[in-house]
Write a protein that holds these residues in place. Structure first.
Motif, PDB file in Angstrom:
ATOM      1  N   SER A   1      46.651   5.540 -13.359  1.00  7.89           N
ATOM      2  CA  SER A   1      45.594   5.594 -12.343  1.00  7.89           C
ATOM      3  C   SER A   1      45.965   4.844 -11.067  1.00  7.89           C
ATOM      4  O   SER A   1      45.141   4.703 -10.159  1.00  7.89           O
ATOM      5  CB  SER A   1      44.273   5.052 -12.912  1.00  7.89           C
ATOM      6  OG  SER A   1      44.419   3.751 -13.439  1.00  7.89           O
TER       7      SER A   1
ATOM      8  N   SER B   1      38.906   7.774 -13.802  1.00  7.98           N
ATOM      9  CA  SER B   1      39.478   7.599 -12.467  1.00  7.98           C
ATOM     10  C   SER B   1      40.132   8.844 -11.900  1.00  7.98           C
ATOM     11  O   SER B   1      40.386   8.923 -10.698  1.00  7.98           O
ATOM     12  CB  SER B   1      40.523   6.468 -12.479  1.00  7.98           C
ATOM     13  OG  SER B   1      39.914   5.232 -12.772  1.00  7.98           O
TER      14      SER B   1
ATOM     15  N   ASN C   1      39.446  20.103  -7.357  1.00  8.45           N
ATOM     16  CA  ASN C   1      38.215  19.348  -7.111  1.00  8.45           C
ATOM     17  C   ASN C   1      38.464  17.881  -7.440  1.00  8.45           C
ATOM     18  O   ASN C   1      38.090  17.400  -8.508  1.00  8.45           O
ATOM     19  CB  ASN C   1      37.065  19.898  -7.950  1.00  8.45           C
ATOM     20  CG  ASN C   1      35.727  19.243  -7.620  1.00  8.45           C
ATOM     21  OD1 ASN C   1      35.646  18.367  -6.743  1.00  8.45           O
ATOM     22  ND2 ASN C   1      34.685  19.656  -8.321  1.00  8.45           N
ATOM     23  N   PRO C   2      39.092  17.134  -6.545  1.00  7.04           N
ATOM     24  CA  PRO C   2      39.462  15.749  -6.826  1.00  7.04           C
ATOM     25  C   PRO C   2      38.290  14.837  -7.166  1.00  7.04           C
ATOM     26  O   PRO C   2      38.466  13.814  -7.822  1.00  7.04           O
ATOM     27  CB  PRO C   2      40.138  15.295  -5.526  1.00  7.04           C
ATOM     28  CG  PRO C   2      40.575  16.546  -4.855  1.00  7.04           C
ATOM     29  CD  PRO C   2      39.543  17.566  -5.212  1.00  7.04           C
ATOM     30  N   GLY C   3      37.093  15.194  -6.735  1.00  9.67           N
ATOM     31  CA  GLY C   3      35.933  14.357  -6.998  1.00  9.67           C
ATOM     32  C   GLY C   3      35.287  14.598  -8.352  1.00  9.67           C
ATOM     33  O   GLY C   3      34.402  13.838  -8.756  1.00  9.67           O
ATOM     34  N   PHE C   4      35.715  15.638  -9.043  1.00  8.83           N
ATOM     35  CA  PHE C   4      35.095  15.971 -10.330  1.00  8.83           C
ATOM     36  C   PHE C   4      35.532  14.999 -11.420  1.00  8.83           C
ATOM     37  O   PHE C   4      36.695  14.587 -11.479  1.00  8.83           O
ATOM     38  CB  PHE C   4      35.476  17.396 -10.737  1.00  8.83           C
ATOM     39  CG  PHE C   4      35.001  17.772 -12.117  1.00  8.83           C
ATOM     40  CD1 PHE C   4      33.658  18.012 -12.364  1.00  8.83           C
ATOM     41  CD2 PHE C   4      35.899  17.853 -13.177  1.00  8.83           C
ATOM     42  CE1 PHE C   4      33.217  18.339 -13.642  1.00  8.83           C
ATOM     43  CE2 PHE C   4      35.472  18.185 -14.449  1.00  8.83           C
ATOM     44  CZ  PHE C   4      34.122  18.428 -14.686  1.00  8.83           C
ATOM     45  N   ARG C   5      34.608  14.643 -12.280  1.00  8.83           N
ATOM     46  CA  ARG C   5      34.914  13.829 -13.457  1.00  8.83           C
ATOM     47  C   ARG C   5      34.354  14.514 -14.693  1.00  8.83           C
ATOM     48  O   ARG C   5      33.205  15.003 -14.678  1.00  8.83           O
ATOM     49  CB  ARG C   5      34.314  12.418 -13.343  1.00  8.83           C
ATOM     50  CG  ARG C   5      34.890  11.584 -12.191  1.00  8.83           C
ATOM     51  CD  ARG C   5      36.366  11.264 -12.403  1.00  8.83           C
ATOM     52  NE  ARG C   5      36.900  10.435 -11.329  1.00  8.83           N
ATOM     53  CZ  ARG C   5      37.469  10.894 -10.219  1.00  8.83           C
ATOM     54  NH1 ARG C   5      37.551  12.208 -10.032  1.00  8.83           N
ATOM     55  NH2 ARG C   5      37.946  10.074  -9.308  1.00  8.83           N
ATOM     56  N   ALA C   6      35.135  14.548 -15.751  1.00  5.75           N
ATOM     57  CA  ALA C   6      34.718  15.234 -16.970  1.00  5.75           C
ATOM     58  C   ALA C   6      33.777  14.390 -17.817  1.00  5.75           C
ATOM     59  O   ALA C   6      33.221  14.885 -18.809  1.00  5.75           O
ATOM     60  CB  ALA C   6      35.949  15.620 -17.790  1.00  5.75           C
TER      61      ALA C   6
ATOM     62  N   SER D   1      40.536  13.225 -11.727  1.00  6.14           N
ATOM     63  CA  SER D   1      39.913  14.523 -11.956  1.00  6.14           C
ATOM     64  C   SER D   1      40.831  15.423 -12.781  1.00  6.14           C
ATOM     65  O   SER D   1      42.031  15.517 -12.495  1.00  6.14           O
ATOM     66  CB  SER D   1      39.611  15.205 -10.623  1.00  6.14           C
ATOM     67  OG  SER D   1      39.166  16.534 -10.841  1.00  6.14           O
TER      68      SER D   1
ATOM     69  N   SER E   1      31.163  10.481 -17.675  1.00  6.42           N
ATOM     70  CA  SER E   1      30.592   9.404 -16.867  1.00  6.42           C
ATOM     71  C   SER E   1      30.904   8.041 -17.478  1.00  6.42           C
ATOM     72  O   SER E   1      31.234   7.939 -18.668  1.00  6.42           O
ATOM     73  CB  SER E   1      29.077   9.568 -16.753  1.00  6.42           C
ATOM     74  OG  SER E   1      28.447   9.280 -18.003  1.00  6.42           O
TER      75      SER E   1
ATOM     76  N   ASP F   1      40.602  18.531 -12.622  1.00  4.68           N
ATOM     77  CA  ASP F   1      40.636  19.761 -11.826  1.00  4.68           C
ATOM     78  C   ASP F   1      41.347  19.474 -10.502  1.00  4.68           C
ATOM     79  O   ASP F   1      40.811  18.799  -9.620  1.00  4.68           O
ATOM     80  CB  ASP F   1      39.203  20.242 -11.573  1.00  4.68           C
ATOM     81  CG  ASP F   1      39.148  21.555 -10.809  1.00  4.68           C
ATOM     82  OD1 ASP F   1      40.204  22.050 -10.379  1.00  4.68           O
ATOM     83  OD2 ASP F   1      38.021  22.077 -10.627  1.00  4.68           O
TER      84      ASP F   1
ATOM     85  N   LYS G   1      39.624  11.468 -22.120  1.00  7.53           N
ATOM     86  CA  LYS G   1      39.038  11.764 -20.816  1.00  7.53           C
ATOM     87  C   LYS G   1      39.111  10.505 -19.965  1.00  7.53           C
ATOM     88  O   LYS G   1      38.969   9.396 -20.478  1.00  7.53           O
ATOM     89  CB  LYS G   1      37.587  12.239 -20.954  1.00  7.53           C
ATOM     90  CG  LYS G   1      37.469  13.603 -21.631  1.00  7.53           C
ATOM     91  CD  LYS G   1      36.037  14.088 -21.686  1.00  7.53           C
ATOM     92  CE  LYS G   1      35.966  15.469 -22.356  1.00  7.53           C
ATOM     93  NZ  LYS G   1      34.575  15.974 -22.432  1.00  7.53           N
TER      94      LYS G   1
END
Length: 352
Positions: A232, A148, A155-160, A150, A162, A152, A145
């Motif tokens: 990234s 940096s 949804n570019p702001g989503f992170r799987a 996403s 933290s 999805d 995972k």
């Protein structure tokens, strides 16, 4: 300084001592060698996990618990080939990646076991030839995972995951590796620098909490294509600036490219790095079947040229490489002087 003490009880050369003397050899691919054993599901399970509810084939790190003799045998093949540094079989041995097999609770145990297996082999070879000490690097992979990017596309702001979760996973892995007896910590195959920063944070925090002197850190990134950037999006120089606060013993590149394609990037890194440099490329680029065809002599020829040009301090192999590759590399660089550490002025740098 950090001293390695062999089983005989006397002080050995440190890795810093060895790096001043010669180009050091790191081992080749663990996965390639495991594949040669043609293991089946039952081999991965062993007796302990015979009734595990999910499939386990492909969980190579688990073999440290179920097939330790195979893993030790692979380490010994690389040591026979001339490796100075062997990596623990722990590339995915943290809770986030282990979740694929519902084995999060085993991450710490696997790291301890892997470190002990590698340390046993290394100590044996060091005791036979104290003038050529062998070092164990705790392998810390990039995990499955990324912080940096996403997963999805909508949804570019989503992170799987933290930053705290990644750092926590690496903290437990570092704890297992150190308590198992590794000499070095290797953050490798970095395609997302933020994940690497989490690993660095975890390492620093562990040693603060444990009130122990830090082990040397080795950092190795991955340039994914001809653009010269990480996945990234960082340039090589930006990547270096992003992680140099860790004060690594070495920084380098591995995986993704063969030696021929990696050359320009290694040359660039050798010119900007204030620490030692490492390079362990794949055995060329994969063919249509995903296999690697580059022969040991070819890989060694490329790396010899790097060494002659003063680009490297640590060399070895990644995907597709075998003990034969490592043996040829070791022979080709044996008489070549290592890259001297540059004298670098302290300046403020920023990364993008």
């Amino acid at each position: 300084m950090i001293f390695n003490v062999n089983e005989g009880g006397f002080n050995m050369k440190t890795i810093q001592d060895c790096l001043k003397e010669r180009i050091l050899i790191i081992d080749g691919a663990m996965g390639t060698m495991i594949q040669r054993h043609k293991l089946e599901e039952k081999d991965y399970r062993g007796q302990r996990f015979a009734d595990w509810p999910s499939d386990l084939k492909g969980n190579n790190d688990l073999l440290c618990l179920t097939q330790p003799d195979i893993i030790e045998g692979i380490h010994r093949e690389y040591l026979d080939a001339g490796a100075d540094i062997i990596e623990t079989n722990t590339f995915n041995a943290q809770v986030i990646s282990m979740a694929d097999y519902h084995m999060e609770s085993l991450a710490y145990e696997i790291n301890v076991a892997a470190a002990r297996i590698a340390k046993k082999a290394a100590a044996d070879y060091t005791s036979r030839n104290p003038g050529k000490p062998r070092f164990v690097a705790g392998a810390i992979g990039p995990m499955n995972k990324t912080l940096s990017l996403s997963p999805d596309v909508n949804n570019p702001g989503f992170r799987a995951v933290s930053f705290d979760e990644v750092a926590g996973a690496y903290y437990e892995q570092v704890k297992g590796l150190v308590e198992g007896g590794v000499d070095l910590l290797l953050i490798e195959t970095i395609f997302d620098t933020l994940n690497a920063k989490a690993a660095i944070f975890a390492i620093k925090k562990f040693f603060r909490d444990a009130k122990q002197k830090e082990l040397p850190i080795l950092i190795s990134g991955t340039i994914t294509d001809a653009s010269g950037r990480t996945l990234s999006g960082q340039t090589l120089e930006a990547f270096y600036v992003s992680v140099m606060h860790a004060r690594p013993l070495s920084i380098g590149l591995n995986c993704a490219l063969g030696a021929q394609e990696m050359r320009s990037h290694i040359e660039e890194l050798s010119q900007i790095a204030a620490c030692y440099t490492s390079a362990y490329p794949n055995a060329g680029l994969p063919n249509a079947m995903g296999e690697y065809d580059e022969q040991p002599e070819q890989t060694a020829h490329f790396i010899e040229e790097w060494a002659e040009n003063g680009f490297v301090n640590i060399v070895g192999g990644c995907c597709g490489t075998t003990p034969d590759h490592i043996r040829h590399i070791a022979e080709h660089v044996a008489t070549i002087k290592p890259r001297p550490l540059p004298v670098v002025e302290s300046v403020l740098e920023t990364s993008s």
